[in-house]
Design a protein around this motif. Structure first.
Motif, PDB file in Angstrom:
ATOM      1  N   UNK A 336      13.280 -10.192 -12.279  1.00  0.00           N
ATOM      2  CA  UNK A 336      12.645  -9.224 -13.174  1.00  0.00           C
ATOM      3  C   UNK A 336      11.933  -9.854 -14.336  1.00  0.00           C
ATOM      4  N   UNK A 337      12.160 -11.125 -14.600  1.00  0.00           N
ATOM      5  CA  UNK A 337      11.500 -11.817 -15.710  1.00  0.00           C
ATOM      6  C   UNK A 337      10.334 -12.675 -15.243  1.00  0.00           C
ATOM      7  N   UNK A 338      10.086 -12.698 -13.923  1.00  0.00           N
ATOM      8  CA  UNK A 338       8.948 -13.465 -13.426  1.00  0.00           C
ATOM      9  C   UNK A 338       7.644 -12.812 -13.865  1.00  0.00           C
ATOM     10  N   UNK A 339       6.587 -13.597 -13.885  1.00  0.00           N
ATOM     11  CA  UNK A 339       5.266 -13.055 -14.237  1.00  0.00           C
ATOM     12  C   UNK A 339       4.808 -12.028 -13.218  1.00  0.00           C
ATOM     13  N   UNK A 340       5.159 -12.271 -11.956  1.00  0.00           N
ATOM     14  CA  UNK A 340       4.805 -11.337 -10.893  1.00  0.00           C
ATOM     15  C   UNK A 340       6.063 -11.035 -10.070  1.00  0.00           C
ATOM     16  N   UNK A 341       6.908 -10.116 -10.558  1.00  0.00           N
ATOM     17  CA  UNK A 341       8.153  -9.802  -9.852  1.00  0.00           C
ATOM     18  C   UNK A 341       7.881  -9.294  -8.442  1.00  0.00           C
ATOM     19  N   UNK A 342       8.648  -9.736  -7.470  1.00  0.00           N
ATOM     20  CA  UNK A 342       8.453  -9.266  -6.099  1.00  0.00           C
ATOM     21  C   UNK A 342       8.837  -7.788  -5.987  1.00  0.00           C
ATOM     22  N   UNK A 343       8.220  -7.116  -5.041  1.00  0.00           N
ATOM     23  CA  UNK A 343       8.509  -5.709  -4.828  1.00  0.00           C
ATOM     24  C   UNK A 343       9.871  -5.568  -4.151  1.00  0.00           C
ATOM     25  N   UNK A 344      10.637  -4.605  -4.579  1.00  0.00           N
ATOM     26  CA  UNK A 344      11.993  -4.422  -4.039  1.00  0.00           C
ATOM     27  C   UNK A 344      11.932  -3.743  -2.682  1.00  0.00           C
ATOM     28  N   UNK A 345      12.822  -4.116  -1.749  1.00  0.00           N
ATOM     29  CA  UNK A 345      12.862  -3.464  -0.435  1.00  0.00           C
ATOM     30  C   UNK A 345      13.312  -2.010  -0.581  1.00  0.00           C
ATOM     31  N   UNK A 346      12.829  -1.169   0.329  1.00  0.00           N
ATOM     32  CA  UNK A 346      13.160   0.245   0.278  1.00  0.00           C
ATOM     33  C   UNK A 346      14.643   0.503   0.548  1.00  0.00           C
ATOM     34  N   UNK A 347      15.216  -0.310   1.452  1.00  0.00           N
ATOM     35  CA  UNK A 347      16.637  -0.103   1.762  1.00  0.00           C
ATOM     36  C   UNK A 347      17.517  -0.392   0.554  1.00  0.00           C
ATOM     37  N   UNK A 348      17.076  -1.364  -0.256  1.00  0.00           N
ATOM     38  CA  UNK A 348      17.853  -1.705  -1.452  1.00  0.00           C
ATOM     39  C   UNK A 348      17.752  -0.586  -2.483  1.00  0.00           C
ATOM     40  N   UNK A 349      16.566  -0.011  -2.591  1.00  0.00           N
ATOM     41  CA  UNK A 349      16.395   1.107  -3.525  1.00  0.00           C
ATOM     42  C   UNK A 349      17.232   2.310  -3.109  1.00  0.00           C
ATOM     43  N   UNK A 350      17.169   2.623  -1.808  1.00  0.00           N
ATOM     44  CA  UNK A 350      17.901   3.796  -1.332  1.00  0.00           C
ATOM     45  C   UNK A 350      19.415   3.605  -1.448  1.00  0.00           C
ATOM     46  N   UNK A 351      19.893   2.376  -1.183  1.00  0.00           N
ATOM     47  CA  UNK A 351      21.324   2.108  -1.321  1.00  0.00           C
ATOM     48  C   UNK A 351      21.763   2.244  -2.765  1.00  0.00           C
ATOM     49  N   UNK A 352      20.993   1.699  -3.674  1.00  0.00           N
ATOM     50  CA  UNK A 352      21.324   1.786  -5.100  1.00  0.00           C
ATOM     51  C   UNK A 352      21.308   3.232  -5.573  1.00  0.00           C
ATOM     52  N   UNK A 353      20.319   3.972  -5.101  1.00  0.00           N
ATOM     53  CA  UNK A 353      20.235   5.376  -5.490  1.00  0.00           C
ATOM     54  C   UNK A 353      21.419   6.173  -4.959  1.00  0.00           C
ATOM     55  N   UNK A 354      21.815   5.878  -3.738  1.00  0.00           N
ATOM     56  CA  UNK A 354      22.950   6.589  -3.154  1.00  0.00           C
ATOM     57  C   UNK A 354      24.231   6.322  -3.956  1.00  0.00           C
ATOM     58  N   UNK A 355      24.449   5.071  -4.330  1.00  0.00           N
ATOM     59  CA  UNK A 355      25.648   4.737  -5.088  1.00  0.00           C
ATOM     60  C   UNK A 355      25.674   5.450  -6.437  1.00  0.00           C
ATOM     61  N   UNK A 356      24.566   5.438  -7.108  1.00  0.00           N
ATOM     62  CA  UNK A 356      24.534   6.032  -8.443  1.00  0.00           C
ATOM     63  C   UNK A 356      24.484   7.554  -8.395  1.00  0.00           C
ATOM     64  N   UNK A 357      24.161   8.104  -7.225  1.00  0.00           N
ATOM     65  CA  UNK A 357      24.201   9.567  -7.112  1.00  0.00           C
ATOM     66  C   UNK A 357      25.630  10.087  -7.026  1.00  0.00           C
TER      67      UNK A 357
END
Length: 424
Positions: A336-357
């Motif tokens: 997250x501190x890189x000049x050009x942060x890589x795009x996050x995978x969709x599965x990682x986003x959905x998993x994180x969202x599920x946990x926090x839901x």
């Protein structure tokens, strides 16, 4: 041939007479005590039970003063220190005091008189052959003119005791000690205990072990002869001993809890990654040293695992995993501190969202709805020229924080389970 046989008999007779002659000397000019000993032991044979009629039972009044117990864990041997007092009548050692200037008592080595030997039937081996004593040690005995002999000496009985130290250092062991005469049965020698089968008046607990209880009962042996059958009773002592654990609780149990909690709380240090790694490395080394210390302190327990060793093993694994998660969390944050942060995978986003839901997880990790949106929603200003970069940077940083907080909660739960099941 007959002449040779006669010569052998003559030689044997001469040798016997000479042997007795050394004991039976003319003592008219000696003191009364010397004459007494000469008359008593001139033809005395300590291998013969001292009764005029061999069918007469010898009653031995016995008192056992328990002084201490010790468990040799390496060899599974219980050592019982006892002050043994035995009193019996020797019908061959009586005299008339008036013939010996009113001498009524005398002292003699126990090796010179008949002894009602008593031994431990299940003597344990602790690697020292000198401890394998099947007969009483030599002591001084007191003899009265009525033939009353008193043996008074400190002895150590050993017994094989199968131990299980799985609950070290809070272990308790039940041991059985069986005692009796190695030669005579109750028909000929009867050990009586007029003041009780044991006496704890002088018992003192040692630094490692405490005797919690002792119980005595008869261990019966049945003998069958041609004419009749009878029961021989051996002395069976059931002892319960417990280890003093207060020192080990402070030096072994408390450090395990402290090291585990301190390694867990490193997840709350945030971005101080170098401090986290150094602390976790120190905790890992400390737990490793503790396991090696326990290896030298605790003997092998066969097929039974020792719970305290399993406890430190799990703590060591937990610290290693915490070290790995710290490195992983730091790598996520660095993305997250890189000049050009890589795009996050969709599965990682959905998993994180599920946990926090899940409300319990969001409450425990202290993430609100806005924190969850940072992981899945594009809330960055769409007009911003760096919208995609800012969005990816926010995701990796927030994910790093989520990993740390989840790891903290999960590790605390695992520590509780570990200590609940493995504290002995």
């Amino acid at each position: 041939m007959k002449v040779l046989y006669i010569l052998l008999i003559l030689v044997s007779t001469l040798i016997t007479d000479q042997a007795y002659g050394e004991k039976c000397v003319d003592s008219e000019s000696k003191s009364a005590a010397t004459r007494l000993l000469n008359d008593l032991f001139c033809s005395y044979d300590k291998n013969i039970r001292p009764v005029l009629n061999q069918k007469t039972q010898t009653v031995v009044n016995t008192t056992m003063y328990f002084f201490g117990v010790h468990m040799d864990e390496e060899w599974n041997v219980l050592k019982l220190s006892i002050h043994l007092v035995m009193i019996w009548k020797d019908e061959f050692l009586t005299w008339d005091p008036t013939k010996y200037e009113n001498v009524e008592t005398t002292q003699q080595l126990s090796s010179s008189v008949w002894l009602p030997d008593i031994m431990s039937y299940d003597t344990g081996f602790d690697g020292d052959d000198s401890d394998l004593l099947y007969f009483l040690p030599t002591s001084s005995v007191k003899i009265t003119y009525k033939g009353i002999v008193k043996y008074n000496h400190r002895v150590t009985f050993t017994a094989q005791c199968s131990t299980n130290i799985a609950h070290w250092p809070f272990d308790t062991h039940n041991c059985t000690v069986i005692m009796g005469s190695p030669i005579y049965t109750n028909l000929y020698v009867n050990y009586s205990f007029p003041t009780g089968y044991y006496n704890l008046e002088y018992y003192t607990a040692e630094k490692e072990w405490e005797m919690k209880s002792v119980h005595q009962e008869c261990y019966p042996l049945h003998y069958i002869s041609l004419n009749n059958s009878y029961e021989h009773c051996l002395l069976q002592y059931e002892l319960t001993i417990k280890r003093f654990s207060s020192m080990y609780f402070s030096s072994v149990i408390i450090p395990a809890a402290v090291l585990s909690l301190m390694s867990t709380f490193t997840f709350l240090l945030g971005r101080e990654i170098m401090i986290r790694i150094i602390l976790l490395a120190l905790f890992f080394i400390s737990e490793l040293f503790y396991i090696q210390f326990l290896n030298t302190k605790i003997p092998n327990n066969g097929s039974h695992p020792v719970y305290i060793v399993l406890l430190y093993r799990n703590c060591l694994i937990q610290t290693a995993i915490s070290l790995f998660i710290s490195v992983l969390s730091n790598e996520l944050y660095k993305r997250g501190t890189d000049d050009f942060p890589p795009e996050s995978p969709e599965w990682l986003k959905s998993t994180s969202a599920f946990l926090l839901s899940r409300k319990p997880i969001s409450m425990l990790t202290n993430f609100d709805n806005q924190g969850a949106e940072l992981l899945v929603e594009k809330i960055i200003d769409e007009d911003s020229p760096n919208r995609l970069r800012d969005e990816n940077a926010k995701f990796w940083k927030t994910l790093s924080i989520l990993v740390d907080r989840l790891s903290f909660i999960i590790t605390l739960i695992l520590i509780f389970i570990n200590f609940m099941f493995l504290i002995p």
